[in-house]
Design an enzyme around this catalytic site. Structure first.
Site, PDB file in Angstrom:
ATOM      1  N   LYS A 182       0.678  -1.451  -0.023  1.00  0.00           N
ATOM      2  CA  LYS A 182      -0.081   0.114  -0.108  1.00  0.00           C
ATOM      3  C   LYS A 182       0.941   1.274  -0.016  1.00  0.00           C
ATOM      4  CE  LYS A 182      -2.466   0.270   3.846  1.00  0.00           C
ATOM      5  NZ  LYS A 182      -2.199   1.501   4.621  1.00  0.00           N
ATOM      6  N   ARG A 185       9.899  -9.887   5.278  1.00  0.00           N
ATOM      7  CA  ARG A 185      10.272  -8.118   5.727  1.00  0.00           C
ATOM      8  C   ARG A 185      10.946  -8.539   7.141  1.00  0.00           C
ATOM      9  NH1 ARG A 185       6.005  -3.624   6.923  1.00  0.00           N
ATOM     10  NH2 ARG A 185       6.225  -4.866   9.131  1.00  0.00           N
ATOM     11  N   ARG A 224      13.218  -7.692  12.305  1.00  0.00           N
ATOM     12  CA  ARG A 224      12.375  -7.021  13.076  1.00  0.00           C
ATOM     13  C   ARG A 224      11.570  -8.055  14.061  1.00  0.00           C
ATOM     14  NH1 ARG A 224       9.074  -2.444   9.670  1.00  0.00           N
ATOM     15  NH2 ARG A 224       7.480  -3.189  11.552  1.00  0.00           N
ATOM     16  N   ARG A 250     -10.405   4.576   9.463  1.00  0.00           N
ATOM     17  CA  ARG A 250     -10.172   3.015   9.600  1.00  0.00           C
ATOM     18  C   ARG A 250     -11.419   2.335  10.401  1.00  0.00           C
ATOM     19  NH1 ARG A 250      -4.984   1.356  10.870  1.00  0.00           N
ATOM     20  NH2 ARG A 250      -3.282   2.821  10.526  1.00  0.00           N
ATOM     21  N   ARG A 276      -2.419  -8.438  13.784  1.00  0.00           N
ATOM     22  CA  ARG A 276      -2.766  -7.118  13.044  1.00  0.00           C
ATOM     23  C   ARG A 276      -3.501  -7.389  12.076  1.00  0.00           C
ATOM     24  NH1 ARG A 276       2.987  -6.338  14.062  1.00  0.00           N
ATOM     25  NH2 ARG A 276       3.541  -6.617  11.939  1.00  0.00           N
TER      26      ARG A 276
END
Length: 204
Positions: free
Chosen positions: A21, A135, A141, A96, A152
């Site tokens: 996005k 990622r 991370r 949202r 999430r």
């Protein structure tokens, strides 16, 4: 320019984490000559500049709380009132939820405008998880655990469904296949927006 075409573009981009996005948003904004209006960026800019709104956000985040719909809406309205957003914008991260949709409708209604299109980057859940896991490995991370990623995505799916229902009823949602090369996905978005009469101001 045809009668149905217009050079403004008021857009919202929606998609799960890992959908690309952010990258596509920048490309769209450049092509249509409009700013990306990201709630995260707005929060950071106000905090950095020490504005009254920024101080409020800092206090809320320091307390470990979420920024309210009212405050988020105030920040977005302030940003959309700036000169560079007069002919359009690309919203990312707002609205949202259903309450924020109402806030945005009211603000745009006061200006005599409305969203032209909602771009939904459709990426299968398994693909999002795979991209985020990659990622996490590449960037080291630690917060991108499989459990955290799944949580999430659950939040995204629960919060975003009502938004898409609201905008879908207005016939302004363009569902874009978010799997493929960056250029392929960008071209799908441009094609969908062109069908709505939205005119690009720059070649990308």
């Amino acid at each position: 320019m045809t009668a149905s075409a217009h050079s403004t573009a008021r857009l919202l981009i929606v998609g799960p984490q890992g959908s690309g996005k952010g990258t596509q948003g920048v490309r769209i904004a450049e092509a249509y000559g409009i700013p990306v209006v990201s709630t995260g960026d707005i929060f950071r800019a106000n905090i950095k500049e020490g504005t009254d709104l920024g101080k409020q956000v800092t206090a809320i985040l320091d307390a470990g709380d979420l920024v309210s719909d009212e405050l988020t809406g105030a920040l977005v309205r302030d940003r959309l009132s700036q000169a560079d957003a007069a002919n359009g914008f690309l919203l990312d991260g707002y609205p949202r939820n259903a309450a924020q949709v109402e806030h945005l409708d009211a603000f745009l209604g006061e200006q005599g405008t409305a969203l032209d299109a909602v771009i939904l980057l459709d990426v299968p859940r398994e693909e999002s998880i795979a991209r985020l896991a990659l990622r996490a490995t590449e960037q080291g991370r630690a917060d991108d655990t499989p459990e955290a990623i799944a949580h999430r995505l659950d939040i995204y799916e629960a919060q975003t469904a009502p938004i898409l229902d609201a905008y879908g009823a207005r016939g302004i949602v363009d569902t874009i296949d978010g799997v493929g090369s960056l250029d392929e996905i960008t071209e799908r978005i441009f094609t969908a927006l062109a069908l709505r009469g939205l005119v690009r101001t720059a070649a990308v």
